[in-house]
Write a protein that holds these residues in place. Sequence first.
Motif, mmCIF file in Angstrom:
data_model
loop_
_atom_site.group_PDB
_atom_site.id
_atom_site.type_symbol
_atom_site.label_atom_id
_atom_site.label_comp_id
_atom_site.label_asym_id
_atom_site.label_seq_id
_atom_site.Cartn_x
_atom_site.Cartn_y
_atom_site.Cartn_z
ATOM 1 N N ASP A 97 0.833 -1.207 0.000
ATOM 2 C CA ASP A 97 0.000 0.000 0.000
ATOM 3 C C ASP A 97 0.866 1.255 0.000
ATOM 4 O O ASP A 97 1.826 1.353 0.763
ATOM 5 C CB ASP A 97 -0.920 0.023 1.225
ATOM 6 C CG ASP A 97 -1.976 -1.073 1.164
ATOM 7 O OD1 ASP A 97 -2.477 -1.356 0.058
ATOM 8 O OD2 ASP A 97 -2.290 -1.650 2.225
ATOM 9 N N ILE A 98 0.498 2.214 -0.858
ATOM 10 C CA ILE A 98 1.151 3.520 -0.919
ATOM 11 C C ILE A 98 0.101 4.532 -0.473
ATOM 12 O O ILE A 98 -0.809 4.867 -1.240
ATOM 13 C CB ILE A 98 1.637 3.872 -2.351
ATOM 14 C CG1 ILE A 98 2.341 2.686 -3.036
ATOM 15 C CG2 ILE A 98 2.483 5.131 -2.332
ATOM 16 C CD1 ILE A 98 3.635 2.265 -2.407
ATOM 17 N N PRO A 99 0.147 5.005 0.774
ATOM 18 C CA PRO A 99 -0.921 5.874 1.291
ATOM 19 C C PRO A 99 -0.964 7.241 0.597
ATOM 20 O O PRO A 99 0.065 7.735 0.112
ATOM 21 C CB PRO A 99 -0.570 6.031 2.774
ATOM 22 C CG PRO A 99 0.879 5.723 2.866
ATOM 23 C CD PRO A 99 1.209 4.783 1.754
ATOM 24 N N ALA A 100 -2.152 7.829 0.558
ATOM 25 C CA ALA A 100 -2.299 9.189 0.031
ATOM 26 C C ALA A 100 -1.416 10.119 0.852
ATOM 27 O O ALA A 100 -1.344 9.998 2.073
ATOM 28 C CB ALA A 100 -3.756 9.625 0.125
ATOM 29 N N HIS A 101 -0.719 11.019 0.175
ATOM 30 C CA HIS A 101 0.187 11.981 0.807
ATOM 31 C C HIS A 101 1.203 11.303 1.719
ATOM 32 O O HIS A 101 1.618 11.861 2.726
ATOM 33 C CB HIS A 101 -0.600 13.051 1.571
ATOM 34 C CG HIS A 101 -1.519 13.825 0.692
ATOM 35 N ND1 HIS A 101 -1.078 14.745 -0.221
ATOM 36 C CD2 HIS A 101 -2.871 13.779 0.566
ATOM 37 C CE1 HIS A 101 -2.106 15.254 -0.863
ATOM 38 N NE2 HIS A 101 -3.209 14.684 -0.427
#
Length: 156
Positions: A97-101
């Motif tokens: 997972d690449i989180p928002a911001h």
Amino acid sequence: MKKFATLLAAALITFGGLTALASAHEQKAGDLVLHHAWSRATPGGAKSGAAFVEIENTGDTPDQLLSASSDVAAMTEVHQMSMENDMMTMKPAGIVDIPAHGKVALKPHGLHVMLMGLKKPFVEGDTFVVTLEFAKAGKVDLQVVVGKVDDMGEEH
């Protein structure tokens, strides 16, 4: 005039090389910015290597790293190293997972791209391509720069 043309050609070649190097250190795909993709030179006879990069999501929605591939190895996977019962283990990471911001660092002793069955050694100063596939940003051909064999990433 001929001397000027030679100097101009040399300057363009040098500038082109710097442009290629700069682009290898920051690539954009959708809302993602991939910073400083690098690897270590491999010692003689090594059959595996790893690639590292920082992935920054500048967008308002998360993304996911789904897979990795490369022509430089027989098999390429995203792996996770961790300590379990005082022992270092490594296994496929699955979807990352690449989180928002947010940022995700693929670095030594953690998440990394594992390249197994290398077709030739990684030599300091060379570059190679790893294709990362993201759920939203799609496929990115990451330009990886090979550093010193004992590099731990402090310079990257």
